[in-house]
Scaffold this active site. Structure first.
Site, PDB file in Angstrom:
ATOM      1  N   ALA A 182      -8.706  -2.129  -7.505  1.00  0.00           N
ATOM      2  CA  ALA A 182      -8.013  -2.387  -8.447  1.00  0.00           C
ATOM      3  C   ALA A 182      -6.420  -1.914  -8.347  1.00  0.00           C
ATOM      4  CB  ALA A 182      -8.719  -2.087  -9.736  1.00  0.00           C
ATOM      5  N   ALA A 183      -6.252  -1.274  -7.320  1.00  0.00           N
ATOM      6  CA  ALA A 183      -4.713  -0.772  -7.191  1.00  0.00           C
ATOM      7  C   ALA A 183      -3.696  -1.988  -7.381  1.00  0.00           C
ATOM      8  CB  ALA A 183      -4.554  -0.053  -6.050  1.00  0.00           C
ATOM      9  N   GLY A 184      -4.011  -3.182  -6.433  1.00  0.00           N
ATOM     10  CA  GLY A 184      -3.106  -4.400  -6.669  1.00  0.00           C
ATOM     11  C   GLY A 184      -3.168  -4.819  -8.279  1.00  0.00           C
ATOM     12  N   ASP A 185      -4.311  -4.796  -8.612  1.00  0.00           N
ATOM     13  CA  ASP A 185      -4.645  -5.452 -10.185  1.00  0.00           C
ATOM     14  C   ASP A 185      -3.775  -4.786 -11.098  1.00  0.00           C
ATOM     15  OD1 ASP A 185      -6.243  -7.258  -8.978  1.00  0.00           O
ATOM     16  OD2 ASP A 185      -7.809  -5.943  -9.436  1.00  0.00           O
TER      17      ASP A 185
ATOM     18  N   GLY B 193       0.853  -1.208   0.027  1.00  0.00           N
ATOM     19  CA  GLY B 193       0.181  -0.054  -0.089  1.00  0.00           C
ATOM     20  C   GLY B 193       0.981   1.062  -0.024  1.00  0.00           C
TER      21      GLY B 193
ATOM     22  N   SER C  19     -10.351   3.552 -13.715  1.00  0.00           N
ATOM     23  CA  SER C  19      -9.245   4.393 -12.823  1.00  0.00           C
ATOM     24  C   SER C  19      -7.828   4.025 -13.363  1.00  0.00           C
ATOM     25  CB  SER C  19      -9.267   3.885 -11.406  1.00  0.00           C
ATOM     26  OG  SER C  19      -8.970   2.466 -11.252  1.00  0.00           O
TER      27      SER C  19
END
Ligand code: RIB
Length: 317
Positions: A261-264, A234, A303
């Site tokens: 969806a940040a990890g994706d 993170g 995003s």
């Protein structure tokens, strides 16, 4: 429609329509609150990773299933719009999978997935795409479709000489089969998942802050088929862990609007960087820049940044 020749990156995974509610805070059990907004966005860990890889500059094909419903139509249209090959995206019997996403004011989320047609993606569907998989450079897998299907896809790609990246989310309730572990090149986890995966492998419990120790124990347990573990932290950046190397990079400082969806996005961009042969520190920075941009905007699909935006952040950030 894009045909599946010249494909570098294949995603075998989930497509969920995200039903997103934003509210000032997330309710506790028994509490009713008034939300701020509602929207639907194409999502699912598989779909998000495919979009991220495509927008970061990769040639991408998808293997998965949607329903014979309006949500399914939206996914077909989105894959075509983005230039992602969907020769092996078929229609199943159930409804398209959904993700019920709650987002609080700080951008953090809680998600419940109802898999729908994602549960219908079988090893036979993967066999039907065996030629595509055998020629792939990188396979992206997550755990929102049946594990037997992931295992078969991983074996076909490894046999063809490609790399297999497994995002261990949602963390399974049962240990993963050894056949799947043996076919994974890189394991991708966040700081909680790395500790949960260690427990699933029967290793001693690790506390918060012991991500490196947990990762090292997983590497030792799985053996040399696993080249490395990438741990996303993170706002604390990301870690690359292999038996020879530990690399940490800091995160980009951005204002979080929605972390969905940040990890994706990180993973899709990482696949492109790997395929381009970027050295580990650059690879992590490229993926981290993509992930950072995604948290500055609402939703999963909308995003996810394009290559030019990632390059701009890398140059200025
Ligand atoms: O990682 C984010 C995704 O998780 C969402 O798009 C949701 O559908 C779930 O799969």
């Amino acid at each position: 429609m894009i045909k599946s020749n010249h494909i570098e990156i294949v995603v075998v995974g989930s497509l969920n329509m995200d039903l997103v509610v934003r509210s000032p805070h997330l309710p506790i059990p028994g509490e009713t609150i008034i939300g701020n907004s509602f929207a639907t966005y194409e999502g699912g860990k598989g779909f998000n990773q495919a979009i991220a890889a495509r927008r970061a500059g990769g040639q991408v094909a998808f293997v998965g299933k949607v329903g014979r419903d309006g949500f399914g139509d939206r996914f077909v249209a989105a894959l075509d719009r983005e230039g992602i090959s969907r020769d092996f995206v078929t229609r199943g019997k159930n409804s398209t999978g959904i993700g019920n996403v709650w987002v609080g004011e700080d951008g953090a989320n809680k998600i419940i997935v109802v898999p729908g047609t994602n549960n219908e993606v079988t090893p036979e569907d993967v066999e039907a795409a065996s030629e595509l998989l055998a020629s792939a450079w990188v396979l992206l897998l997550q755990l929102e479709i049946p594990i037997a299907t992931c295992t078969r896809a991983a074996q076909l790609v490894r046999r063809g000489g490609g790399k297999v990246l497994l995002t261990a989310a949602p963390v399974p309730t049962q240990p993963l089969p050894s056949e799947l572990f043996e076919a994974i090149s890189l394991l991708l986890v966040n700081e909680t998942e790395v500790r949960q995966m260690a427990t699933l492998l029967g290793l001693p419990a690790f506390n918060e802050g012991q991500e490196v120790e947990a990762g090292r124990a997983i590497l030792a347990q799985v053996g040399s088929s696993l080249e490395g573990i990438v741990i996303t932290l993170g706002s604390k950046g990301a870690l690359w862990l292999s038996t020879q190397q530990v690399e940490h990079i800091d995160s980009f400082k951005v204002k979080a609007i929605d972390t969905t969806a940040a990890g994706d996005t990180f993973t899709g961009a990482l696949a492109v960087g790997l395929q381009r042969g970027l050295p580990v520190p650059e690879l992590l920075r490229f993926a981290n820049a993509a992930g950072a941009l995604s948290v500055t905007r609402e939703g999963a699909y909308p995003s996810i940044p394009f290559e030019a935006e990632i390059e701009r952040l890398l140059a200025n950030g």
